[in-house]
Write a protein that holds these residues in place. Sequence first.
Motif: not given
Length: 236
Positions: A2-8, A16-26, A172-179
């Motif tokens: 996700v690009s910076a201009t597409q941030m929700p 896709g806003l956080v990486n897989a390990p972060t998504a699984v962890g939370f 997002y700080a832990i596993g941000g993947a949004g760009g």
Amino acid sequence: MVSATQMPLAMHMSDGLVNAPTAVGFGLVAVVGLAIAVHRARADLDDRTAPMAGLVTAFVFAVQMINFPILPGASGHLLGGALVAILVGPWVGSLCIAIVLVVQAFLFADGGLTALGTNIVNMALVGVLAGHLVATALRPLARRGRAGLVTTAFAAALVNTVVAALAFVVEYAIGGAGGASLGTVAVLMLGLHVLIGIGEGVITAATVGAVAGVRPDLVYLLRGAAAPLEVRGSAS
């Protein structure tokens, strides 16, 4: 990615806003948190709380479908954390919000399926707990009358919204993947959700005040008050 201009600009985190390990962890945090809520909610469910929980869940679901404008290109909607905490308690309330989020994710694609755990943590666990703690701290004020109750509801809802947004930023700080940079996400989420929190506070205060005006005995926060009917009487 996700690009910076597409941030929700809304609270629901997308895939896709956080990486897989972060998504699984939370996701695991969400499962544990909800398991605790299920266990603790048994003590709060009675002939008053159970019907109210169904009504509150339906109300939050319906109101979350309505966005109100905040700034050009940005809108917000009710999160409901403080509302459910005040009306049905934190444990039942957490389950109510979680049900709403699950239905939204699976039936309406509101929030990503892989991000469901993070969204539950933000809104159903952290948000509800924050609203509950503020409401509990202000309970003496809430029990003084209608003005105190709606003030408490407004404050709890405002804090609930900002704290839930802060949880989003932490994830997002832990596993941000949004760009987008963490600073950009923090400014957008916290800045906008202070404004959204004002709208949340108004809706929550109006809803809690309306319920208390008719049936103060159904308001979880007012249970145990020496004279619960004063809330209704002070509105006249």
